[in-house]
Design a protein around this motif. Sequence first.
Motif, PDB file in Angstrom:
ATOM      1  N   ALA A   1      41.523  50.587 -15.464  1.00 34.56           N
ATOM      2  CA  ALA A   1      40.319  51.449 -15.233  1.00 34.56           C
ATOM      3  C   ALA A   1      40.016  51.842 -13.800  1.00 34.56           C
ATOM      4  CB  ALA A   1      39.174  50.483 -16.005  1.00 34.56           C
ATOM      5  N   LEU A   2      40.342  51.256 -12.878  1.00 34.69           N
ATOM      6  CA  LEU A   2      40.005  51.678 -11.317  1.00 34.69           C
ATOM      7  C   LEU A   2      40.805  52.816 -11.009  1.00 34.69           C
ATOM      8  CD1 LEU A   2      39.564  48.149  -9.535  1.00 34.69           C
ATOM      9  CD2 LEU A   2      37.677  49.758 -10.410  1.00 34.69           C
ATOM     10  N   LEU A   3      42.145  52.592 -11.471  1.00 32.24           N
ATOM     11  CA  LEU A   3      43.018  53.540 -11.201  1.00 32.24           C
ATOM     12  C   LEU A   3      42.577  55.027 -11.985  1.00 32.24           C
ATOM     13  CD1 LEU A   3      46.513  51.919 -11.254  1.00 32.24           C
ATOM     14  CD2 LEU A   3      45.827  53.356  -9.426  1.00 32.24           C
ATOM     15  N   LYS A   4      42.578  54.823 -13.268  1.00 33.00           N
ATOM     16  CA  LYS A   4      42.176  55.864 -14.022  1.00 33.00           C
ATOM     17  C   LYS A   4      40.808  56.654 -13.515  1.00 33.00           C
ATOM     18  CE  LYS A   4      41.311  57.387 -18.819  1.00 33.00           C
ATOM     19  NZ  LYS A   4      41.605  58.862 -18.304  1.00 33.00           N
ATOM     20  N   GLY A   5      39.859  55.811 -13.075  1.00 27.59           N
ATOM     21  CA  GLY A   5      38.587  56.350 -12.543  1.00 27.59           C
ATOM     22  C   GLY A   5      38.605  57.094 -11.152  1.00 27.59           C
TER      23      GLY A   5
ATOM     24  N   ALA B   1      40.889  60.468  -5.618  1.00 26.25           N
ATOM     25  CA  ALA B   1      41.918  60.203  -4.531  1.00 26.25           C
ATOM     26  C   ALA B   1      42.578  61.605  -4.073  1.00 26.25           C
ATOM     27  CB  ALA B   1      42.706  59.042  -5.077  1.00 26.25           C
ATOM     28  N   MET B   2      43.008  62.291  -5.382  1.00 20.75           N
ATOM     29  CA  MET B   2      43.483  63.698  -5.033  1.00 20.75           C
ATOM     30  C   MET B   2      42.836  64.456  -4.573  1.00 20.75           C
ATOM     31  SD  MET B   2      44.230  66.853  -6.017  1.00 20.75           S
ATOM     32  CE  MET B   2      43.352  66.877  -7.306  1.00 20.75           C
ATOM     33  N   PHE B   3      41.563  64.859  -4.530  1.00 18.94           N
ATOM     34  CA  PHE B   3      40.820  65.559  -3.750  1.00 18.94           C
ATOM     35  C   PHE B   3      40.760  65.166  -2.513  1.00 18.94           C
ATOM     36  CE2 PHE B   3      39.938  69.100  -6.260  1.00 18.94           C
ATOM     37  CZ  PHE B   3      39.506  68.896  -7.706  1.00 18.94           C
ATOM     38  N   LEU B   4      40.563  63.663  -2.180  1.00 18.92           N
ATOM     39  CA  LEU B   4      40.264  63.338  -0.960  1.00 18.92           C
ATOM     40  C   LEU B   4      41.828  63.460  -0.068  1.00 18.92           C
ATOM     41  CD1 LEU B   4      37.937  61.948   0.534  1.00 18.92           C
ATOM     42  CD2 LEU B   4      38.943  59.619  -0.496  1.00 18.92           C
TER      43      LEU B   4
ATOM     44  N   THR C   1      40.513  53.448  -0.108  1.00 21.72           N
ATOM     45  CA  THR C   1      40.301  52.167  -0.741  1.00 21.72           C
ATOM     46  C   THR C   1      39.181  51.836  -1.481  1.00 21.72           C
ATOM     47  OG1 THR C   1      42.005  51.610   1.078  1.00 21.72           O
ATOM     48  CG2 THR C   1      40.991  49.803  -0.343  1.00 21.72           C
ATOM     49  N   ILE C   2      38.307  52.296  -0.530  1.00 25.79           N
ATOM     50  CA  ILE C   2      36.739  52.221  -1.214  1.00 25.79           C
ATOM     51  C   ILE C   2      36.663  52.892  -2.392  1.00 25.79           C
ATOM     52  CG2 ILE C   2      34.284  52.681  -0.764  1.00 25.79           C
ATOM     53  CD1 ILE C   2      35.012  51.937   2.146  1.00 25.79           C
ATOM     54  N   THR C   3      37.054  54.059  -2.500  1.00 22.14           N
ATOM     55  CA  THR C   3      37.061  54.984  -3.800  1.00 22.14           C
ATOM     56  C   THR C   3      37.664  54.058  -4.920  1.00 22.14           C
ATOM     57  OG1 THR C   3      36.885  56.856  -2.267  1.00 22.14           O
ATOM     58  CG2 THR C   3      37.577  57.273  -4.634  1.00 22.14           C
ATOM     59  N   ILE C   4      38.902  53.788  -4.794  1.00 21.26           N
ATOM     60  CA  ILE C   4      39.385  52.938  -5.634  1.00 21.26           C
ATOM     61  C   ILE C   4      38.930  51.819  -6.284  1.00 21.26           C
ATOM     62  CG2 ILE C   4      41.632  51.818  -6.348  1.00 21.26           C
ATOM     63  CD1 ILE C   4      42.869  53.484  -3.978  1.00 21.26           C
ATOM     64  N   LEU C   5      38.104  51.164  -5.376  1.00 26.20           N
ATOM     65  CA  LEU C   5      37.535  49.922  -5.759  1.00 26.20           C
ATOM     66  C   LEU C   5      35.961  50.150  -6.019  1.00 26.20           C
ATOM     67  CD1 LEU C   5      38.893  47.557  -2.884  1.00 26.20           C
ATOM     68  CD2 LEU C   5      39.689  47.701  -5.126  1.00 26.20           C
ATOM     69  N   THR C   6      35.766  51.168  -6.708  1.00 23.27           N
ATOM     70  CA  THR C   6      34.320  51.400  -7.256  1.00 23.27           C
ATOM     71  C   THR C   6      34.059  50.672  -8.397  1.00 23.27           C
ATOM     72  OG1 THR C   6      34.676  53.583  -6.306  1.00 23.27           O
ATOM     73  CG2 THR C   6      32.789  53.511  -7.915  1.00 23.27           C
ATOM     74  N   PRO C   7      33.169  49.636  -8.355  1.00 21.34           N
ATOM     75  CA  PRO C   7      33.006  48.606  -9.579  1.00 21.34           C
ATOM     76  C   PRO C   7      32.246  49.381 -10.786  1.00 21.34           C
ATOM     77  CG  PRO C   7      31.843  48.011  -7.528  1.00 21.34           C
ATOM     78  CD  PRO C   7      32.005  49.398  -7.303  1.00 21.34           C
ATOM     79  N   ASP C   8      31.444  50.454 -10.594  1.00 25.66           N
ATOM     80  CA  ASP C   8      30.882  50.980 -11.844  1.00 25.66           C
ATOM     81  C   ASP C   8      31.714  52.026 -12.676  1.00 25.66           C
ATOM     82  OD1 ASP C   8      28.586  53.577 -10.409  1.00 25.66           O
ATOM     83  OD2 ASP C   8      30.605  53.002  -9.895  1.00 25.66           O
TER      84      ASP C   8
ATOM     85  N   ARG D   1      33.232  42.257  -4.907  1.00 26.40           N
ATOM     86  CA  ARG D   1      33.739  41.375  -3.622  1.00 26.40           C
ATOM     87  C   ARG D   1      34.680  41.924  -3.007  1.00 26.40           C
ATOM     88  NH1 ARG D   1      32.606  37.617  -7.588  1.00 26.40           N
ATOM     89  NH2 ARG D   1      34.521  37.343  -8.524  1.00 26.40           N
ATOM     90  N   LEU D   2      35.855  42.571  -3.698  1.00 19.69           N
ATOM     91  CA  LEU D   2      36.827  43.175  -2.880  1.00 19.69           C
ATOM     92  C   LEU D   2      36.403  44.297  -2.078  1.00 19.69           C
ATOM     93  CD1 LEU D   2      39.753  43.161  -5.466  1.00 19.69           C
ATOM     94  CD2 LEU D   2      39.416  41.705  -3.779  1.00 19.69           C
ATOM     95  N   GLN D   3      35.666  45.241  -2.800  1.00 14.41           N
ATOM     96  CA  GLN D   3      35.108  46.622  -2.170  1.00 14.41           C
ATOM     97  C   GLN D   3      34.065  46.019  -0.678  1.00 14.41           C
ATOM     98  OE1 GLN D   3      31.762  49.107  -3.472  1.00 14.41           O
ATOM     99  NE2 GLN D   3      33.180  50.949  -3.391  1.00 14.41           N
ATOM    100  N   GLU D   4      33.260  44.958  -0.993  1.00 15.78           N
ATOM    101  CA  GLU D   4      32.536  44.742   0.151  1.00 15.78           C
ATOM    102  C   GLU D   4      33.479  44.549   1.451  1.00 15.78           C
ATOM    103  OE1 GLU D   4      29.113  43.263  -2.723  1.00 15.78           O
ATOM    104  OE2 GLU D   4      30.050  41.748  -1.542  1.00 15.78           O
ATOM    105  N   ASN D   5      34.515  43.737   1.222  1.00 20.59           N
ATOM    106  CA  ASN D   5      35.471  43.439   2.345  1.00 20.59           C
ATOM    107  C   ASN D   5      35.767  44.750   3.037  1.00 20.59           C
ATOM    108  OD1 ASN D   5      35.191  40.723   1.941  1.00 20.59           O
ATOM    109  ND2 ASN D   5      37.275  40.726   0.674  1.00 20.59           N
ATOM    110  N   VAL D   6      36.268  45.684   2.554  1.00 19.09           N
ATOM    111  CA  VAL D   6      36.453  47.055   2.757  1.00 19.09           C
ATOM    112  C   VAL D   6      35.473  47.763   3.299  1.00 19.09           C
ATOM    113  CG1 VAL D   6      37.909  49.192   2.222  1.00 19.09           C
ATOM    114  CG2 VAL D   6      38.264  47.036   1.059  1.00 19.09           C
TER     115      VAL D   6
END
Length: 233
Positions: free
Chosen positions: A79-83, A88-91, A148-155, A167-172
Amino acid sequence: KEKIEFTTEQQALMRVITDAYNKHQIPQDVTKKLLQDQYSTEENFLLLTEMATSQVQVLVEFTKNIPGFLSLDREDQIALLKGSAVEAMFLRSAQALNKKMPIGHTEVLEERIHKSGISEEFIKPMFNFYKSIGELHMVLEEQALLTTITILTPDRPYVKDQPAVERLQENVLDLLRKMCVLHHPQEPQYFARLLGRLTELRTLSHYHAEMLASWKVNNHKFTPLLCEIWDVQ
Ligand SMILES: O=C(Nc1ccccc1F)[C@H](C1CCCCC1)n1c(-c2ccc(Cl)cc2)nc2cc(F)c(F)cc21
């Protein structure tokens, strides 16, 4: 002047993410090709679908290096990859355009993208985003952390265990905040501006399916992976 201290975990996290980010060679390939020749809209569309497909594959490899990502629920990983794949490509595209190039190269690249077959209505919002990324003069570490923050978007849609992703996103985010103070000490608002670009990125990414469907070519052929990830066909 605030003294920036990185914990050993943060130093390890920074190295892992930067090394993984450096492994992607795609942006150079596409800018080199675009600078070499003027392609037809068909050739450009094919190049885009090829680039976007390999970008997804590279993104999957990249996420494997994000500490904790592989410990997430398997379906949440998908879900995180698809989302995040389109964002990530535009970035990546923005960073490709804003790379330091010999005099005149950026103008040629912009011209070729303008004429690539993308329909007019999307040119402005896309280049506005690219310019707003360029104005930030991000260092490589910041680019890698922002991806990385874009990938780890919880919503993202279908993510079940959002707190685990938070929790993972907060570290980054913590690490990125420190990197921003370190590299842009004169701009206390820099970190906030950086995160603000993610909102612009999400808005631009809403148009991606339409951008592809309106490409000035007769038939819009996509790879199976792109059909999966890019909501096209
Ligand atoms: O390949 C691409 N981007 C890309 C993909 C994966 C990794 C790295 C990338 F740069 C395409 C090309 C494809 C060929 C025709 C011109 C646009 N691309 C876009 C772009 C991406 C998606 C849509 Cl819907 C509309 C434009 N914006 C770009 C800005 C650049 F500076 C750049 F070098 C290439 C760019």
